[in-house]
Write a protein that holds these residues in place. Sequence first.
Motif, PDB file in Angstrom:
ATOM      1  N   LEU A  42       0.837  -1.180   0.000  1.00 10.23           N
ATOM      2  CA  LEU A  42       0.000   0.000   0.000  1.00 10.23           C
ATOM      3  C   LEU A  42       0.881   1.242   0.000  1.00 10.23           C
ATOM      4  O   LEU A  42       1.893   1.291   0.687  1.00 10.23           O
ATOM      5  N   THR A  43       0.471   2.220  -0.756  1.00  9.95           N
ATOM      6  CA  THR A  43       1.146   3.515  -0.730  1.00  9.95           C
ATOM      7  C   THR A  43       0.722   4.215   0.564  1.00  9.95           C
ATOM      8  O   THR A  43      -0.215   3.764   1.246  1.00  9.95           O
ATOM      9  N   PRO A  44       1.362   5.315   0.929  1.00 10.06           N
ATOM     10  CA  PRO A  44       0.879   6.058   2.095  1.00 10.06           C
ATOM     11  C   PRO A  44      -0.604   6.435   1.968  1.00 10.06           C
ATOM     12  O   PRO A  44      -1.351   6.370   2.943  1.00 10.06           O
ATOM     13  N   ALA A  45      -1.042   6.785   0.756  1.00  8.78           N
ATOM     14  CA  ALA A  45      -2.464   7.098   0.552  1.00  8.78           C
ATOM     15  C   ALA A  45      -3.327   5.851   0.771  1.00  8.78           C
ATOM     16  O   ALA A  45      -4.422   5.932   1.325  1.00  8.78           O
ATOM     17  N   GLY A  46      -2.837   4.695   0.342  1.00 13.15           N
ATOM     18  CA  GLY A  46      -3.556   3.439   0.559  1.00 13.15           C
ATOM     19  C   GLY A  46      -3.647   3.091   2.025  1.00 13.15           C
ATOM     20  O   GLY A  46      -4.699   2.644   2.513  1.00 13.15           O
ATOM     21  N   GLU A  47      -2.548   3.268   2.753  1.00  9.18           N
ATOM     22  CA  GLU A  47      -2.546   3.025   4.204  1.00  9.18           C
ATOM     23  C   GLU A  47      -3.545   3.950   4.891  1.00  9.18           C
ATOM     24  O   GLU A  47      -4.330   3.523   5.738  1.00  9.18           O
ATOM     25  N   TYR A  48      -3.511   5.219   4.515  1.00  8.88           N
ATOM     26  CA  TYR A  48      -4.418   6.209   5.099  1.00  8.88           C
ATOM     27  C   TYR A  48      -5.869   5.829   4.820  1.00  8.88           C
ATOM     28  O   TYR A  48      -6.714   5.829   5.715  1.00  8.88           O
ATOM     29  N   MET A  49      -6.167   5.525   3.567  1.00  8.89           N
ATOM     30  CA  MET A  49      -7.536   5.183   3.179  1.00  8.89           C
ATOM     31  C   MET A  49      -8.030   3.964   3.937  1.00  8.89           C
ATOM     32  O   MET A  49      -9.156   3.955   4.450  1.00  8.89           O
ATOM     33  N   LEU A  50      -7.223   2.929   4.009  1.00  9.59           N
ATOM     34  CA  LEU A  50      -7.620   1.706   4.715  1.00  9.59           C
ATOM     35  C   LEU A  50      -7.844   1.977   6.192  1.00  9.59           C
ATOM     36  O   LEU A  50      -8.874   1.576   6.759  1.00  9.59           O
ATOM     37  N   ASP A  51      -6.929   2.663   6.834  1.00 15.18           N
ATOM     38  CA  ASP A  51      -7.059   2.944   8.268  1.00 15.18           C
ATOM     39  C   ASP A  51      -8.264   3.832   8.568  1.00 15.18           C
ATOM     40  O   ASP A  51      -9.021   3.571   9.506  1.00 15.18           O
ATOM     41  N   ARG A  52      -8.462   4.867   7.765  1.00 12.78           N
ATOM     42  CA  ARG A  52      -9.580   5.791   8.005  1.00 12.78           C
ATOM     43  C   ARG A  52     -10.922   5.122   7.721  1.00 12.78           C
ATOM     44  O   ARG A  52     -11.882   5.321   8.457  1.00 12.78           O
ATOM     45  N   PHE A  53     -11.004   4.331   6.660  1.00 10.14           N
ATOM     46  CA  PHE A  53     -12.261   3.653   6.359  1.00 10.14           C
ATOM     47  C   PHE A  53     -12.606   2.658   7.463  1.00 10.14           C
ATOM     48  O   PHE A  53     -13.761   2.574   7.881  1.00 10.14           O
ATOM     49  N   THR A  54     -11.617   1.920   7.933  1.00  3.78           N
ATOM     50  CA  THR A  54     -11.855   0.941   8.997  1.00  3.78           C
ATOM     51  C   THR A  54     -12.371   1.625  10.254  1.00  3.78           C
ATOM     52  O   THR A  54     -13.319   1.152  10.892  1.00  3.78           O
ATOM     53  N   ALA A  55     -11.776   2.757  10.618  1.00  3.94           N
ATOM     54  CA  ALA A  55     -12.230   3.508  11.795  1.00  3.94           C
ATOM     55  C   ALA A  55     -13.631   4.081  11.564  1.00  3.94           C
ATOM     56  O   ALA A  55     -14.490   4.037  12.461  1.00  3.94           O
ATOM     57  N   TYR A  56     -13.883   4.600  10.370  1.00  8.42           N
ATOM     58  CA  TYR A  56     -15.195   5.151  10.027  1.00  8.42           C
ATOM     59  C   TYR A  56     -16.263   4.057  10.078  1.00  8.42           C
ATOM     60  O   TYR A  56     -17.336   4.243  10.655  1.00  8.42           O
ATOM     61  N   GLU A  57     -15.954   2.924   9.503  1.00 13.07           N
ATOM     62  CA  GLU A  57     -16.896   1.800   9.487  1.00 13.07           C
ATOM     63  C   GLU A  57     -17.234   1.352  10.908  1.00 13.07           C
ATOM     64  O   GLU A  57     -18.398   1.114  11.239  1.00 13.07           O
ATOM     65  N   LYS A  58     -16.227   1.294  11.763  1.00 12.29           N
ATOM     66  CA  LYS A  58     -16.451   0.905  13.161  1.00 12.29           C
ATOM     67  C   LYS A  58     -17.379   1.900  13.855  1.00 12.29           C
ATOM     68  O   LYS A  58     -18.314   1.516  14.561  1.00 12.29           O
ATOM     69  N   ARG A  59     -17.143   3.178  13.651  1.00 15.49           N
ATOM     70  CA  ARG A  59     -17.966   4.207  14.276  1.00 15.49           C
ATOM     71  C   ARG A  59     -19.411   4.142  13.774  1.00 15.49           C
ATOM     72  O   ARG A  59     -20.350   4.278  14.547  1.00 15.49           O
ATOM     73  N   VAL A  60     -19.604   3.926  12.478  1.00 17.37           N
ATOM     74  CA  VAL A  60     -20.959   3.817  11.918  1.00 17.37           C
ATOM     75  C   VAL A  60     -21.672   2.613  12.525  1.00 17.37           C
ATOM     76  O   VAL A  60     -22.841   2.692  12.907  1.00 17.37           O
ATOM     77  N   ARG A  61     -20.986   1.486  12.651  1.00 12.66           N
ATOM     78  CA  ARG A  61     -21.596   0.285  13.236  1.00 12.66           C
ATOM     79  C   ARG A  61     -21.970   0.511  14.706  1.00 12.66           C
ATOM     80  O   ARG A  61     -23.029   0.086  15.154  1.00 12.66           O
TER      81      ARG A  61
END
Length: 130
Positions: free
Chosen positions: A88-107
Amino acid sequence: MKEQYSFNCLLHADPKVRLCAGEDRFFGPGTRDLLEGIRRTGSVQRSCTEMGLSYSKGRHMIRHMEAALQTELVERIRGGAGGGSAKLTPAGEYMLDRFTAYEKRVREYAEQQIAYFFPTDQTSREKAGG
């Protein structure tokens, strides 16, 4: 006053969290899993195999995400005798980490709302100990 009902099951939320660019859904649980697999294995092919995806489908998913975000998420390194790799590029790492945190918060939020919309189900069972 509306009548309240009590159901004989414990209700829970199961939201499907996706990101869209306009009408285009480009990031969700499948793409998250693909990026997690690339992070873990260092390979698009291995990540796809673990998910039961064809390599061409995985590559298409990556291209679709990158086109929507207009940035590279996965760095692919062509291989010689030992094969290629990916990370993963830094942008890929950022996207994956932020989406995972966002998904957890929505759930978590969706689960909290169950008690509001279906108070007799959740509240009575929690008071009874589960």
